[in-house]
Scaffold this motif. Structure first.
Motif, PDB file in Angstrom:
ATOM      1  N   GLY A  28       0.814  -1.214   0.000  1.00 31.46           N
ATOM      2  CA  GLY A  28       0.000   0.000   0.000  1.00 31.46           C
ATOM      3  C   GLY A  28       0.842   1.256   0.000  1.00 31.46           C
ATOM      4  O   GLY A  28       2.064   1.216   0.149  1.00 31.46           O
ATOM      5  N   HIS A  29       0.170   2.380  -0.159  1.00 26.14           N
ATOM      6  CA  HIS A  29       0.815   3.689  -0.252  1.00 26.14           C
ATOM      7  C   HIS A  29       1.573   4.014   1.040  1.00 26.14           C
ATOM      8  O   HIS A  29       1.208   3.563   2.131  1.00 26.14           O
ATOM      9  CB  HIS A  29      -0.253   4.760  -0.515  1.00 26.14           C
ATOM     10  CG  HIS A  29       0.299   6.105  -0.854  1.00 26.14           C
ATOM     11  ND1 HIS A  29       1.030   6.353  -1.988  1.00 26.14           N
ATOM     12  CD2 HIS A  29       0.218   7.297  -0.198  1.00 26.14           C
ATOM     13  CE1 HIS A  29       1.364   7.632  -2.033  1.00 26.14           C
ATOM     14  NE2 HIS A  29       0.892   8.223  -0.954  1.00 26.14           N
ATOM     15  N   VAL A  30       2.640   4.801   0.902  1.00 27.71           N
ATOM     16  CA  VAL A  30       3.418   5.232   2.059  1.00 27.71           C
ATOM     17  C   VAL A  30       2.506   5.959   3.061  1.00 27.71           C
ATOM     18  O   VAL A  30       1.586   6.682   2.683  1.00 27.71           O
ATOM     19  CB  VAL A  30       4.591   6.144   1.607  1.00 27.71           C
ATOM     20  CG1 VAL A  30       4.091   7.451   0.997  1.00 27.71           C
ATOM     21  CG2 VAL A  30       5.559   6.408   2.757  1.00 27.71           C
ATOM     22  N   ASP A  31       2.740   5.720   4.350  1.00 29.97           N
ATOM     23  CA  ASP A  31       1.987   6.346   5.448  1.00 29.97           C
ATOM     24  C   ASP A  31       0.543   5.862   5.562  1.00 29.97           C
ATOM     25  O   ASP A  31      -0.280   6.516   6.217  1.00 29.97           O
ATOM     26  CB  ASP A  31       1.990   7.887   5.343  1.00 29.97           C
ATOM     27  CG  ASP A  31       3.346   8.491   5.653  1.00 29.97           C
ATOM     28  OD1 ASP A  31       4.123   7.820   6.361  1.00 29.97           O
ATOM     29  OD2 ASP A  31       3.642   9.592   5.185  1.00 29.97           O
ATOM     30  N   SER A  32       0.218   4.725   4.955  1.00 27.66           N
ATOM     31  CA  SER A  32      -1.137   4.188   5.110  1.00 27.66           C
ATOM     32  C   SER A  32      -1.293   3.425   6.420  1.00 27.66           C
ATOM     33  O   SER A  32      -2.413   3.070   6.801  1.00 27.66           O
ATOM     34  CB  SER A  32      -1.488   3.276   3.928  1.00 27.66           C
ATOM     35  OG  SER A  32      -0.577   2.200   3.822  1.00 27.66           O
ATOM     36  N   GLY A  33      -0.176   3.197   7.114  1.00 24.46           N
ATOM     37  CA  GLY A  33      -0.239   2.531   8.419  1.00 24.46           C
ATOM     38  C   GLY A  33       0.067   1.045   8.368  1.00 24.46           C
ATOM     39  O   GLY A  33      -0.367   0.285   9.245  1.00 24.46           O
ATOM     40  N   GLU A 138      -7.233   9.488  -1.201  1.00 27.91           N
ATOM     41  CA  GLU A 138      -7.116  10.088  -2.520  1.00 27.91           C
ATOM     42  C   GLU A 138      -5.644  10.210  -2.934  1.00 27.91           C
ATOM     43  O   GLU A 138      -5.294   9.993  -4.108  1.00 27.91           O
ATOM     44  CB  GLU A 138      -7.796  11.459  -2.540  1.00 27.91           C
ATOM     45  CG  GLU A 138      -9.325  11.407  -2.452  1.00 27.91           C
ATOM     46  CD  GLU A 138      -9.863  11.089  -1.047  1.00 27.91           C
ATOM     47  OE1 GLU A 138     -11.076  10.824  -0.940  1.00 27.91           O
ATOM     48  OE2 GLU A 138      -9.075  11.123  -0.079  1.00 27.91           O
ATOM     49  N   ALA A 139      -4.762  10.550  -1.996  1.00 31.05           N
ATOM     50  CA  ALA A 139      -3.334  10.682  -2.303  1.00 31.05           C
ATOM     51  C   ALA A 139      -2.740   9.348  -2.747  1.00 31.05           C
ATOM     52  O   ALA A 139      -1.887   9.299  -3.637  1.00 31.05           O
ATOM     53  CB  ALA A 139      -2.585  11.213  -1.084  1.00 31.05           C
ATOM     54  N   GLY A 140      -3.195   8.249  -2.131  1.00 33.40           N
ATOM     55  CA  GLY A 140      -2.677   6.938  -2.490  1.00 33.40           C
ATOM     56  C   GLY A 140      -3.285   6.375  -3.756  1.00 33.40           C
ATOM     57  O   GLY A 140      -2.638   5.625  -4.490  1.00 33.40           O
ATOM     58  N   MET A 141      -4.534   6.745  -4.019  1.00 35.37           N
ATOM     59  CA  MET A 141      -5.285   6.117  -5.116  1.00 35.37           C
ATOM     60  C   MET A 141      -5.065   6.804  -6.456  1.00 35.37           C
ATOM     61  O   MET A 141      -5.169   6.173  -7.511  1.00 35.37           O
ATOM     62  CB  MET A 141      -6.785   6.138  -4.778  1.00 35.37           C
ATOM     63  CG  MET A 141      -7.631   5.239  -5.653  1.00 35.37           C
ATOM     64  SD  MET A 141      -7.295   3.505  -5.369  1.00 35.37           S
ATOM     65  CE  MET A 141      -8.439   2.759  -6.532  1.00 35.37           C
ATOM     66  N   GLY A 145       0.242   8.110  -6.580  1.00 34.77           N
ATOM     67  CA  GLY A 145       0.005   7.254  -5.422  1.00 34.77           C
ATOM     68  C   GLY A 145       0.404   5.819  -5.716  1.00 34.77           C
ATOM     69  O   GLY A 145       0.433   5.388  -6.877  1.00 34.77           O
ATOM     70  N   GLN A 146       0.710   5.070  -4.651  1.00 35.01           N
ATOM     71  CA  GLN A 146       1.199   3.706  -4.820  1.00 35.01           C
ATOM     72  C   GLN A 146       0.107   2.639  -4.690  1.00 35.01           C
ATOM     73  O   GLN A 146       0.358   1.460  -4.931  1.00 35.01           O
ATOM     74  CB  GLN A 146       2.298   3.425  -3.789  1.00 35.01           C
ATOM     75  CG  GLN A 146       3.521   4.305  -3.935  1.00 35.01           C
ATOM     76  CD  GLN A 146       4.222   4.081  -5.262  1.00 35.01           C
ATOM     77  OE1 GLN A 146       4.865   3.074  -5.476  1.00 35.01           O
ATOM     78  NE2 GLN A 146       4.085   5.037  -6.179  1.00 35.01           N
TER      79      GLN A 146
END
Length: 349
Positions: A28-33, A138-141, A145-146
């Protein structure tokens, strides 16, 4: 509907009564936890004790990152702790009621995509971590985004089961509307990528508070699906190709004082046995396997799906490198070739 996370799949017990091994890539995207959620889950399952967690909390606070205490269960490199991101692939294990799981925590930052690919290639299924906050999803998608890239890579690398984890629900006031919005969009995208609808589960969680990781959360009464652990147990362990020739792609090579060189990797096919002779390609280096270890337990042999380290009778880190293939020299050993067939996926053009 798979987005509710209620799709149940049959579970196959192994012949000897032991739990099936399941290798899970956390992507998953960076900082998604990803690291925080995985670390908290391992803590809830008894993988680390309260005293160790308190030490992580103190050390994180000293760097002004007190919210990273669970992430530090996995992120141990100095650069990772200072930057607050995962750089290399991390391995931890835990047990669910049905599976013995190896967690592969893959980097989300685009600078370390090659590490994400090498980690995910070792997995049987994936947990796609989504930042549920306003702007975070939205930033990840979308652009740069990753989330999308990781989903495509997971499918390209052969993963068939995807568990979507909508994280940080505590930051959106446990909103059913936000869950439904993200669930619908991500599930739609995954089916377009190629994942079958009944092999997609979507679970809302808070990796920080621990809600819906191991026990049902009373903050989301609208959600009727499984917890994260329950969703993992819905995924069947794949059938293992025991009868095929031995193949172990090497993920890491460690040099341990007093022991020697210890390659680490997942047995893809065949059986790796202690006392047997193996060969590494390229280079054609032969040696004997002295011992095999998985999750700190010595094994007489390792079967397909087992993520193991094995101690060798001889050799150095110059003889064996990451990316080499271990095989049986007497039964169809891995060979260097002049040409090979490749599958090439263009993500952006």
């Amino acid at each position: 509907m798979a987005a509710e996370g209620t799709a149940a799949v049959p579970h196959e017990e192994s012949a000897d009564g032991k739990k099936d091994n399941l290798n899970i890539a956390i992507i998953g995207h960076v900082d998604s936890g990803k690291s925080t959620t995985t670390g908290h889950l391992i803590f809830k399952l008894g993988g680390i004790d309260e005293r160790t967690l308190e030490r992580f909390e103190r050390e994180a606070a000293n760097l002004g990152k007190s919210s990273f205490k669970f992430a530090w269960v996995l992120d141990k490199m100095k650069a990772e702790r200072e930057r607050g991101i995962t750089i290399d692939v991390k391995l931890r294990n835990f047990e669910t009621p049905k599976h013995s799981c190896t967690v592969i925590d893959a980097p989300g930052h685009r600078d370390f995509i090659k590490n994400m690919i090498s980690g995910t290639s070792q997995a049987d299924c994936a947990v796609l971590m989504i930042d549920g906050t306003k702007g975070g999803f939205e930033a990840g998608m979308y652009k740069d985004g990753q989330t999308r890239e990781h989903a495509v890579l997971a499918y390209t690398l052969g993963l068939k089961y995807m568990l979507v984890c909508i994280n940080k629900m505590d930051s959106v006031d446990w909103s059913e509307e936000r869950y439904n919005e993200i669930s619908k969009e991500v599930s739609s995208y995954l089916t377009k990528v190629g994942f079958k609808e009944d092999r997609i589960q979507v679970v809302p969680v808070s990796g920080w508070t621990g809600d819906n990781l191991f026990e049902k959360s009373d903050k989301m009464p609208w959600y009727t699906g499984p917890t994260l652990i329950g969703a993992i147990d819905n995924i069947p362990a794949p059938k293992r190709p025991v009868l095929k020739p031995l193949r172990v792609p090497i993920q890491e090579v460690y040099k341990i004082q007093g022991i020697g060189v210890v390659p680490v990797g997942r047995v893809e096919t065949g059986v790796l046995q202690a006392g047997s002779t193996v060969v590494f390609a390229p280079g054609n280096f032969k040696t004997e396997v002295k011992s095999i270890e998985m999750h700190k337990e010595i094994l007489p042999q390792a079967l397909p799906g087992d993520y193991v380290g094995f101690n060798l009778k001889s050799g150095t880190d110059k003889d064996i490198k990451r990316g080499y293939i271990c095989s049986d020299p007497k039964r169809d050993p891995a060979m260097e070739v002049v040409e090979f067939t490749a599958q090439i996926i263009i993500l952006n053009h």
